[in-house]
Design a protein around this motif. Structure first.
Motif, PDB file in Angstrom:
ATOM      1  N   SER A  37     -36.751  -5.000  42.068  1.00 41.93           N
ATOM      2  CA  SER A  37     -37.533  -3.811  41.718  1.00 41.93           C
ATOM      3  C   SER A  37     -39.019  -4.049  41.955  1.00 41.93           C
ATOM      4  O   SER A  37     -39.725  -3.182  42.495  1.00 41.93           O
ATOM      5  N   PHE A  38     -39.507  -5.209  41.555  1.00 36.08           N
ATOM      6  CA  PHE A  38     -40.919  -5.545  41.759  1.00 36.08           C
ATOM      7  C   PHE A  38     -41.273  -5.560  43.243  1.00 36.08           C
ATOM      8  O   PHE A  38     -42.267  -4.961  43.674  1.00 36.08           O
ATOM      9  N   THR A  39     -40.454  -6.232  44.040  1.00 33.49           N
ATOM     10  CA  THR A  39     -40.730  -6.323  45.475  1.00 33.49           C
ATOM     11  C   THR A  39     -40.663  -4.958  46.140  1.00 33.49           C
ATOM     12  O   THR A  39     -41.527  -4.603  46.947  1.00 33.49           O
ATOM     13  N   ALA A  40     -39.642  -4.192  45.801  1.00 35.20           N
ATOM     14  CA  ALA A  40     -39.464  -2.876  46.430  1.00 35.20           C
ATOM     15  C   ALA A  40     -40.640  -1.948  46.133  1.00 35.20           C
ATOM     16  O   ALA A  40     -41.192  -1.311  47.047  1.00 35.20           O
ATOM     17  N   THR A  41     -41.038  -1.858  44.892  1.00 33.80           N
ATOM     18  CA  THR A  41     -42.155  -0.977  44.537  1.00 33.80           C
ATOM     19  C   THR A  41     -43.469  -1.476  45.140  1.00 33.80           C
ATOM     20  O   THR A  41     -44.322  -0.667  45.523  1.00 33.80           O
ATOM     21  N   SER A  42     -43.650  -2.783  45.248  1.00 37.49           N
ATOM     22  CA  SER A  42     -44.872  -3.325  45.854  1.00 37.49           C
ATOM     23  C   SER A  42     -44.955  -2.961  47.330  1.00 37.49           C
ATOM     24  O   SER A  42     -46.049  -2.794  47.875  1.00 37.49           O
ATOM     25  N   LEU A  43     -43.814  -2.827  47.974  1.00 35.14           N
ATOM     26  CA  LEU A  43     -43.781  -2.461  49.391  1.00 35.14           C
ATOM     27  C   LEU A  43     -43.650  -0.955  49.588  1.00 35.14           C
ATOM     28  O   LEU A  43     -43.371  -0.495  50.698  1.00 35.14           O
ATOM     29  N   LYS A  44     -43.823  -0.214  48.516  1.00 34.91           N
ATOM     30  CA  LYS A  44     -43.780   1.255  48.549  1.00 34.91           C
ATOM     31  C   LYS A  44     -42.369   1.794  48.820  1.00 34.91           C
ATOM     32  O   LYS A  44     -42.209   2.914  49.297  1.00 34.91           O
ATOM     33  N   PHE A  45     -41.347   1.011  48.504  1.00 34.25           N
ATOM     34  CA  PHE A  45     -39.967   1.500  48.580  1.00 34.25           C
ATOM     35  C   PHE A  45     -39.603   2.128  47.240  1.00 34.25           C
ATOM     36  O   PHE A  45     -40.131   1.714  46.197  1.00 34.25           O
ATOM     37  N   PRO A  46     -38.682   3.083  47.222  1.00 39.66           N
ATOM     38  CA  PRO A  46     -38.215   3.624  45.936  1.00 39.66           C
ATOM     39  C   PRO A  46     -37.544   2.525  45.119  1.00 39.66           C
ATOM     40  O   PRO A  46     -36.783   1.723  45.658  1.00 39.66           O
ATOM     41  N   ALA A  47     -37.826   2.497  43.837  1.00 44.82           N
ATOM     42  CA  ALA A  47     -37.256   1.453  42.973  1.00 44.82           C
ATOM     43  C   ALA A  47     -35.797   1.759  42.670  1.00 44.82           C
ATOM     44  O   ALA A  47     -35.404   2.922  42.556  1.00 44.82           O
ATOM     45  N   PRO A  48     -34.945   0.735  42.544  1.00 42.26           N
ATOM     46  CA  PRO A  48     -33.544   0.970  42.163  1.00 42.26           C
ATOM     47  C   PRO A  48     -33.448   1.448  40.722  1.00 42.26           C
ATOM     48  O   PRO A  48     -34.233   1.043  39.867  1.00 42.26           O
ATOM     49  N   GLN A  49     -32.487   2.300  40.458  1.00 39.12           N
ATOM     50  CA  GLN A  49     -32.301   2.854  39.119  1.00 39.12           C
ATOM     51  C   GLN A  49     -30.928   2.459  38.585  1.00 39.12           C
ATOM     52  O   GLN A  49     -29.910   2.684  39.251  1.00 39.12           O
TER      53      GLN A  49
END
Length: 442
Positions: free
Chosen positions: A285-297
């Motif tokens: 989640s941290f990596t995805a949001t840092s790269l501007k990807f939607p976070a997993p839910q």
């Protein structure tokens, strides 16, 4: 030197010249270039020029050696040397500055390449680690091995050449009833009640752990209660019966202990894998949001399902595409401005510097993976020990025990190879080694 001068210059206090020609008029607005330089050039330099001019006009003066001018007394030499020093310093400084600028550009490019490759490899590591966690969580043993263990622990099974249910009935008839089970209603009822206990639906519902022990304990309690009102069942008969029954109880207790410890170990292993998967989710989640990807839910779905679905979006190809777009954005005059790229995207450095945690998670999985096989080895040893007890207590022939131990060894080897092939831990090793997590970027 005076003897070489013209006659007119040998006498008197000044120069006297006689000329029969009129001198040209000098225009007042123009001055000789010589007069200009006379004001700015040092006196020694003027003297040197005058002397050289005299040498050029008078051949006799050429024979006179030029005066030696010491360096420390010569302003011209000092000026020339100072100018040369300044020129050399300027050149050196210019080269150094160019080297620093080039080095800075190379340094930024190297930093970016390291970050890019690390994150791309990490995206594949997330996927592989999650996949292998799910696979190992679903493992107990293999179907064939489960069938083998279940048959050993089944009271109705004759895997070792006997059925516990039949042996208990035989012991009741032989020891308790003195082979008189067919004589008298009480005796026949004792046999029927014993069979009823053995075939109870309660015990039939036990699939792998305690049926034999539960049956033996229930039958003993039943006979003790019957002995109160049945004078034919004395204490010695009960003791003899219990002694023979304990030979089976000891075997099944050892087998049951092996099953329970293996089951406990597997459950603990699964709990640790679930915790690891939770940590993996947080890191992803941290990596995805840092790269501007939607976070997993997470939602209401099982975590394994959530993770599997999310990797349709967050995968290696998408991360490669992300960096391609980033490079296009910062390309100027066909060159990538790495300095601006890194300065305006500090999240890249932060993601890179957190990858050590991901690597540690893969190592934690490796430990749990190895622990699984340690559990399996321990289980194998304990089951073999229980089979040896059955042999020592005379419950089964040595040839039958040897065959069962060989069968168990082959099944265990097949199970190990199947799990190793399914999980392929080397695939995770190879991908994780590509992450240069020790190089932190600041």
């Amino acid at each position: 030197m005076l003897k070489h001068l013209p006659t007119e210059m040998k006498h008197g206090n000044g120069f006297e010249t006689t000329c029969n020609h009129s001198l040209p008029l000098v225009q007042p607005g123009k001055k000789s270039w010589t007069s200009k330089w006379m004001k700015v050039l040092p006196a020694p330099f003027i003297f040197l020029l005058t002397f050289q001019a005299a040498q050029a006009q008078d051949p006799e003066l050429k024979a006179i050696t030029s005066p030696v001018i010491k360096t420390q007394d010569t302003t011209i030499r000092k000026l020339v040397e100072e100018m040369q020093r300044i020129t050399d310093n300027d050149k050196t400084n210019s080269n150094a500055i160019q080297a620093l600028l080039q080095g800075k550009e190379i340094d930024n490019m190297s930093k970016y390449d390291l970050i890019k490759n690390n994150i791309i490899n990490a995206s594949e590591t997330y996927y592989l680690l999650n996949k292998k966690i799910i696979d190992l969580k679903s493992r107990t043993t293999t179907n064939n091995l489960d069938v083998f263990i279940t048959s050993l622990n089944n009271p109705e099974s004759k895997a070792l050449g006997f059925s516990l249910s039949d042996r208990i009935v035989e012991l009741v008839e032989k020891i308790i009833l003195k082979n008189k089970s067919d004589k008298g209603e009480k005796n026949s009822k004792i046999v029927e009640s014993t069979k009823s206990i053995i075939n109870s639906p309660i015990f039939q519902s036990f699939t792998s752990l305690t049926p034999p022990l539960a049956i033996a304990n229930s039958v003993m309690n039943f006979l003790h209660s019957v002995s109160v009102n049945n004078k034919q069942i004395n204490q010695k008969s009960l003791q003899d019966f219990e002694k023979e029954l304990n030979k089976y109880v000891v075997y099944y207790t050892a087998l049951n202990d092996a099953n329970q410890k293996f089951e406990y170990g597997l459950n603990f292993n699964k709990d640790q894998l679930s915790l690891l998967q939770d940590n993996l989710f947080d890191h992803l989640s941290f990596t995805a949001t840092s790269l501007k990807f939607p976070a997993p839910q997470k939602g209401n779905k099982p975590l394994s399902q959530t993770m599997n679905e999310y990797f349709y979006e967050f995968k290696k190809e998408k991360v490669v595409e992300y960096f391609g777009q980033l490079e296009t954005k910062y390309t100027k005059n066909k060159r990538i401005d790495y300095e601006s790229l890194l300065r305006e995207n500090p999240n890249l450095k932060e993601v890179n510097n957190q990858l050590e945690d991901l690597v540690l998670q893969t190592k934690r999985f490796e430990n749990l993976y190895n622990e699984y096989f340690t559990l399996l080895d321990s289980y194998y040893t304990k089951v073999n020990n229980s089979l040896k007890i059955a042999q020592d207590n005379g419950l089964a022939d040595k040839s039958i025990i040897d065959n069962k131990q060989a069968e168990f060894r082959n099944l265990k080897t097949d199970a190990v190879q199947e799990i190793q092939a399914s999980i392929n831990i080397r695939e995770l090793y190879s991908n994780t080694e590509k992450i240069k997590y020790r190089y932190r970027i600041f």
